[in-house]
Design a protein around this motif. Sequence first.
Motif, PDB file in Angstrom:
ATOM      1  N   ARG A  28     141.436  26.120  85.580  1.00 56.50           N
ATOM      2  CA  ARG A  28     142.747  26.021  86.213  1.00 56.50           C
ATOM      3  C   ARG A  28     142.620  25.645  87.681  1.00 56.50           C
ATOM      4  O   ARG A  28     143.381  24.824  88.189  1.00 56.50           O
ATOM      5  CB  ARG A  28     143.485  27.357  86.074  1.00 56.50           C
ATOM      6  N   GLU A  29     141.647  26.233  88.373  1.00 57.13           N
ATOM      7  CA  GLU A  29     141.442  25.921  89.782  1.00 57.13           C
ATOM      8  C   GLU A  29     140.936  24.494  89.970  1.00 57.13           C
ATOM      9  O   GLU A  29     141.323  23.812  90.923  1.00 57.13           O
ATOM     10  CB  GLU A  29     140.460  26.914  90.405  1.00 57.13           C
ATOM     11  N   ARG A  30     140.081  24.032  89.050  1.00 62.18           N
ATOM     12  CA  ARG A  30     139.589  22.658  89.137  1.00 62.18           C
ATOM     13  C   ARG A  30     140.725  21.658  88.952  1.00 62.18           C
ATOM     14  O   ARG A  30     140.800  20.647  89.659  1.00 62.18           O
ATOM     15  CB  ARG A  30     138.490  22.419  88.093  1.00 62.18           C
ATOM     16  N   PHE A  31     141.599  21.938  88.002  1.00 59.63           N
ATOM     17  CA  PHE A  31     142.745  21.048  87.788  1.00 59.63           C
ATOM     18  C   PHE A  31     143.675  21.076  89.002  1.00 59.63           C
ATOM     19  O   PHE A  31     144.154  20.031  89.444  1.00 59.63           O
ATOM     20  CB  PHE A  31     143.515  21.470  86.533  1.00 59.63           C
ATOM     21  N   ARG A  32     143.910  22.279  89.531  1.00 62.66           N
ATOM     22  CA  ARG A  32     144.740  22.400  90.740  1.00 62.66           C
ATOM     23  C   ARG A  32     144.150  21.603  91.893  1.00 62.66           C
ATOM     24  O   ARG A  32     144.866  20.873  92.588  1.00 62.66           O
ATOM     25  CB  ARG A  32     144.846  23.877  91.129  1.00 62.66           C
ATOM     26  N   ASP A  33     142.833  21.720  92.094  1.00 63.74           N
ATOM     27  CA  ASP A  33     142.176  21.001  93.183  1.00 63.74           C
ATOM     28  C   ASP A  33     142.286  19.492  93.011  1.00 63.74           C
ATOM     29  O   ASP A  33     142.457  18.749  93.982  1.00 63.74           O
ATOM     30  CB  ASP A  33     140.702  21.400  93.268  1.00 63.74           C
ATOM     31  N   PHE A  34     142.167  19.030  91.760  1.00 60.25           N
ATOM     32  CA  PHE A  34     142.291  17.599  91.494  1.00 60.25           C
ATOM     33  C   PHE A  34     143.671  17.091  91.896  1.00 60.25           C
ATOM     34  O   PHE A  34     143.804  16.050  92.556  1.00 60.25           O
ATOM     35  CB  PHE A  34     142.044  17.317  90.002  1.00 60.25           C
ATOM     36  N   VAL A  35     144.707  17.836  91.530  1.00 55.54           N
ATOM     37  CA  VAL A  35     146.078  17.434  91.865  1.00 55.54           C
ATOM     38  C   VAL A  35     146.304  17.481  93.375  1.00 55.54           C
ATOM     39  O   VAL A  35     146.859  16.547  93.962  1.00 55.54           O
ATOM     40  CB  VAL A  35     147.101  18.338  91.137  1.00 55.54           C
ATOM     41  N   TRP A 109     151.572  22.070  96.137  1.00 52.95           N
ATOM     42  CA  TRP A 109     151.084  22.890  97.249  1.00 52.95           C
ATOM     43  C   TRP A 109     151.888  24.176  97.366  1.00 52.95           C
ATOM     44  O   TRP A 109     151.353  25.252  97.645  1.00 52.95           O
ATOM     45  CB  TRP A 109     151.157  22.113  98.561  1.00 52.95           C
ATOM     46  N   ARG A 110     153.171  24.077  97.149  1.00 47.43           N
ATOM     47  CA  ARG A 110     154.003  25.274  97.224  1.00 47.43           C
ATOM     48  C   ARG A 110     153.657  26.254  96.103  1.00 47.43           C
ATOM     49  O   ARG A 110     153.579  27.473  96.328  1.00 47.43           O
ATOM     50  CB  ARG A 110     155.481  24.881  97.159  1.00 47.43           C
ATOM     51  N   CYS A 111     153.437  25.736  94.890  1.00 43.87           N
ATOM     52  CA  CYS A 111     153.078  26.595  93.764  1.00 43.87           C
ATOM     53  C   CYS A 111     151.713  27.250  93.995  1.00 43.87           C
ATOM     54  O   CYS A 111     151.522  28.439  93.703  1.00 43.87           O
ATOM     55  CB  CYS A 111     153.054  25.784  92.478  1.00 43.87           C
ATOM     56  N   ALA A 112     150.759  26.466  94.514  1.00 45.33           N
ATOM     57  CA  ALA A 112     149.421  27.014  94.779  1.00 45.33           C
ATOM     58  C   ALA A 112     149.482  28.154  95.782  1.00 45.33           C
ATOM     59  O   ALA A 112     148.816  29.190  95.624  1.00 45.33           O
ATOM     60  CB  ALA A 112     148.499  25.905  95.287  1.00 45.33           C
ATOM     61  N   ASN A 113     150.286  27.980  96.813  1.00 49.01           N
ATOM     62  CA  ASN A 113     150.424  29.032  97.820  1.00 49.01           C
ATOM     63  C   ASN A 113     151.223  30.218  97.287  1.00 49.01           C
ATOM     64  O   ASN A 113     150.944  31.367  97.644  1.00 49.01           O
ATOM     65  CB  ASN A 113     151.101  28.466  99.070  1.00 49.01           C
ATOM     66  N   PHE A 114     152.199  29.952  96.423  1.00 48.01           N
ATOM     67  CA  PHE A 114     152.967  31.040  95.813  1.00 48.01           C
ATOM     68  C   PHE A 114     152.045  31.933  94.998  1.00 48.01           C
ATOM     69  O   PHE A 114     152.105  33.169  95.086  1.00 48.01           O
ATOM     70  CB  PHE A 114     154.070  30.454  94.925  1.00 48.01           C
ATOM     71  N   ILE A 115     151.159  31.320  94.192  1.00 45.16           N
ATOM     72  CA  ILE A 115     150.219  32.075  93.374  1.00 45.16           C
ATOM     73  C   ILE A 115     149.250  32.863  94.247  1.00 45.16           C
ATOM     74  O   ILE A 115     148.947  34.028  93.979  1.00 45.16           O
ATOM     75  CB  ILE A 115     149.445  31.116  92.448  1.00 45.16           C
ATOM     76  N   GLN A 116     148.774  32.217  95.330  1.00 48.76           N
ATOM     77  CA  GLN A 116     147.824  32.885  96.215  1.00 48.76           C
ATOM     78  C   GLN A 116     148.474  34.037  96.980  1.00 48.76           C
ATOM     79  O   GLN A 116     147.906  35.124  97.106  1.00 48.76           O
ATOM     80  CB  GLN A 116     147.232  31.876  97.206  1.00 48.76           C
ATOM     81  N   ILE A 117     149.663  33.814  97.485  1.00 53.42           N
ATOM     82  CA  ILE A 117     150.341  34.817  98.310  1.00 53.42           C
ATOM     83  C   ILE A 117     150.705  36.060  97.506  1.00 53.42           C
ATOM     84  O   ILE A 117     150.522  37.192  97.963  1.00 53.42           O
ATOM     85  CB  ILE A 117     151.608  34.209  98.954  1.00 53.42           C
ATOM     86  N   PHE A 118     151.198  35.858  96.284  1.00 52.04           N
ATOM     87  CA  PHE A 118     151.658  36.993  95.496  1.00 52.04           C
ATOM     88  C   PHE A 118     150.580  37.562  94.577  1.00 52.04           C
ATOM     89  O   PHE A 118     150.875  38.317  93.654  1.00 52.04           O
ATOM     90  CB  PHE A 118     152.905  36.596  94.693  1.00 52.04           C
ATOM     91  N   GLY A 119     149.317  37.196  94.853  1.00 52.18           N
ATOM     92  CA  GLY A 119     148.196  37.821  94.173  1.00 52.18           C
ATOM     93  C   GLY A 119     148.110  37.539  92.695  1.00 52.18           C
ATOM     94  O   GLY A 119     147.580  38.365  91.937  1.00 52.18           O
ATOM     95  N   CYS A 120     148.630  36.369  92.275  1.00 47.33           N
ATOM     96  CA  CYS A 120     148.581  36.029  90.844  1.00 47.33           C
ATOM     97  C   CYS A 120     147.224  35.454  90.448  1.00 47.33           C
ATOM     98  O   CYS A 120     146.944  35.278  89.272  1.00 47.33           O
ATOM     99  CB  CYS A 120     149.681  35.023  90.508  1.00 47.33           C
ATOM    100  N   ILE A 122     142.729  35.100  91.252  1.00 52.46           N
ATOM    101  CA  ILE A 122     141.574  35.995  91.261  1.00 52.46           C
ATOM    102  C   ILE A 122     140.929  36.082  92.643  1.00 52.46           C
ATOM    103  O   ILE A 122     139.930  36.773  92.816  1.00 52.46           O
ATOM    104  CB  ILE A 122     140.526  35.529  90.235  1.00 52.46           C
ATOM    105  N   ARG A 123     141.497  35.371  93.631  1.00 51.45           N
ATOM    106  CA  ARG A 123     140.885  35.311  94.963  1.00 51.45           C
ATOM    107  C   ARG A 123     141.576  36.263  95.938  1.00 51.45           C
ATOM    108  O   ARG A 123     142.741  36.624  95.761  1.00 51.45           O
ATOM    109  CB  ARG A 123     140.953  33.885  95.499  1.00 51.45           C
ATOM    110  N   ASP A 124     140.848  36.607  96.988  1.00 48.23           N
ATOM    111  CA  ASP A 124     141.380  37.448  98.055  1.00 48.23           C
ATOM    112  C   ASP A 124     142.467  36.682  98.805  1.00 48.23           C
ATOM    113  O   ASP A 124     142.284  35.537  99.199  1.00 48.23           O
ATOM    114  CB  ASP A 124     140.241  37.810  99.012  1.00 48.23           C
ATOM    115  N   ASN A 125     143.624  37.294  98.976  1.00 54.86           N
ATOM    116  CA  ASN A 125     144.740  36.626  99.645  1.00 54.86           C
ATOM    117  C   ASN A 125     145.025  37.205 101.029  1.00 54.86           C
ATOM    118  O   ASN A 125     146.151  37.154 101.523  1.00 54.86           O
ATOM    119  CB  ASN A 125     146.004  36.696  98.786  1.00 54.86           C
TER     120      ASN A 125
END
Length: 289
Positions: A28-35, A109-120, A122-125
């Motif tokens: 999922r992260e690889r696909f996100r990074d590609f986009v 970019w907004r979705c990626a940050n939404f997932i990161q901010i709300f702890g959805c 596996i990474r430290d936010n």
Amino acid sequence: YHNERTETLSPPLESFSINLLNPPRSRRERFRDFVLRLLDRPEFQVMGLIVLFLVVADGALFFFFLMGWQRLCDTPAKTDCSPRNEIYNISVEILTLLFTYMATVSMPWRCANFIQIFGCGIRDNSKGLDLYGRPTNDVWFHISWYNRAGIIACLMLNCLLQYANQIARIMFHTYETQDAPPGVYWVNVFFGSSFLFAGIGALWSLICSEQIRKHHAGRFGPGASAYCVKVWNWISCRPKQEAETSEEELDESEQDLRQEEEKDDEDDPTHYPFNALGVQRAGLRLFAM
């Protein structure tokens, strides 16, 4: 949920290699990074500047015709006559399409940050850590969790309302249908609310970013206000020596940050830290620029 471990700005650190992540990148992260890498290319940045110019130009045309500031016709009124009505409607349709493009390009970019901010994920936010939980000098990630959460919430609402606005404009695409119930309610409510949330998110992000740059001068590179000052110096013919000193400081800040960012991996979605005009990317990705 969010991690409050990092309460203060930590000193600048070199980027950690994306290949040394623990745990490794998921599919999922690889696909996100590609986009994200695709949307972060200079071609999309230039397109973003072109779209911004068109928004300003078409927005001015829309406002002039809305207020009746035209000489094409005046019967029965300057705000309700032909061909004013047809041109006004075309202008609104173009403006809506441009806003939809900006919402679509900025959505990943907004979705990626939404997932990161709300702890959805596996990474430290924590504050100061990027999408992979690594220390970063991107000023956006140094904005407090609560402010970033509020900004992203506004921007996500902007996207959703803009899509609803685009659907309404397709359903009520003629001047007559968009000027009478129920079309007049649908198109104006979604248009106004989408624009409102985009404006709140942009202003909120700008204020927070500039406050951080002010308290930590030279660390995050020049922001929007620095370039506005630079342009103003050129327009107002500011004394040459004073202007050159300001520009040299700006260039040194850019150069230091560029040297650090060049150490990033090519697979890193933030590999392009500056936009096509040399302005630090930071939160501009959230606005399709």
